[in-house]
Enzyme design. Structure first.
Site, short mmCIF file in Angstrom:
data_model
loop_
_atom_site.label_atom_id
_atom_site.label_comp_id
_atom_site.label_asym_id
_atom_site.label_seq_id
_atom_site.Cartn_x
_atom_site.Cartn_y
_atom_site.Cartn_z
CE1 TYR A 124 -14.11 -22.63 10.76
CE2 TYR A 124 -14.50 -21.85 12.80
CZ TYR A 124 -14.34 -22.86 11.95
OH TYR A 124 -13.80 -24.14 12.73
CG HIS A 182 0.88 2.62 22.79
ND1 HIS A 182 -0.41 2.56 22.19
CD2 HIS A 182 1.07 3.67 22.73
CE1 HIS A 182 -1.06 3.62 22.19
NE2 HIS A 182 -0.12 4.48 22.39
CG HIS A 194 0.98 6.85 26.42
ND1 HIS A 194 1.14 8.05 25.86
CD2 HIS A 194 0.84 6.09 25.35
CE1 HIS A 194 1.11 8.24 24.61
NE2 HIS A 194 0.88 6.80 24.05
CD GLN A 247 -16.84 -25.43 11.34
OE1 GLN A 247 -16.40 -24.64 11.05
NE2 GLN A 247 -16.73 -26.76 11.18
#
Length: 144
Positions: free
Chosen positions: A123, A62, A60, A127
């Protein structure tokens, strides 16, 4: 964080992608392994993508790939798998007894990589407070 930009967007879209060989057979070794690494980098570059990290295992692949927002992940993974399967079939099919263009398994795994979810949530929550603070500070600034 390394942001990249297009004409109307600034982006940092990175994905962890894993896909395997058909039936998870151990096919990625020797010259094929070296050639596939270079080929994957070249193909990604054709679409404006960049493979940040990658490793070819015997059965495989990655990779951490940076994909522009104008492309979907499925489009890029399909492109990479399709072109590399054609390359392998044309170059190695007779030597290694591969049948047709069926080199990779059908599916793939993808997960986003980027900001920590908790940081983004914090965040977004804060805000409005930051915007209000900057708006009130600008009211008393007579630079306009």
């Amino acid at each position: 964080m390394e942001e990249r930009s297009q004409s109307h967007a600034t982006w940092d879209c990175k994905y962890h992608v894993v896909f395997g060989s058909k039936y998870r057979t151990k096919r990625l070794y020797g010259d094929l392994r070296r050639e596939l690494g270079d080929l994957l980098h070249r193909l990604a570059g054709q679409k404006g993508c960049r493979i940040e990290e990658g490793h070819l295992m015997p059965d495989h692949v990655h990779m951490l790939i940076s994909i522009p927002p104008k492309y979907s992940v499925s489009h890029i993974v399909g492109f990479l798998k399709g072109k590399t399967a054609l390359y392998v079939a044309n170059k190695y099919a007779r030597k290694r007894r591969y049948k047709g263009y069926h080199f990779w398994a059908r599916g793939y795994f993808v997960s986003t990589s980027g900001y920590d979810e908790q940081v983004v949530r914090r965040y977004i929550r804060n805000q409005e407070k930051v915007d209000k603070a900057s708006d009130s500070a600008d009211l008393f600034n007579r630079s306009y």
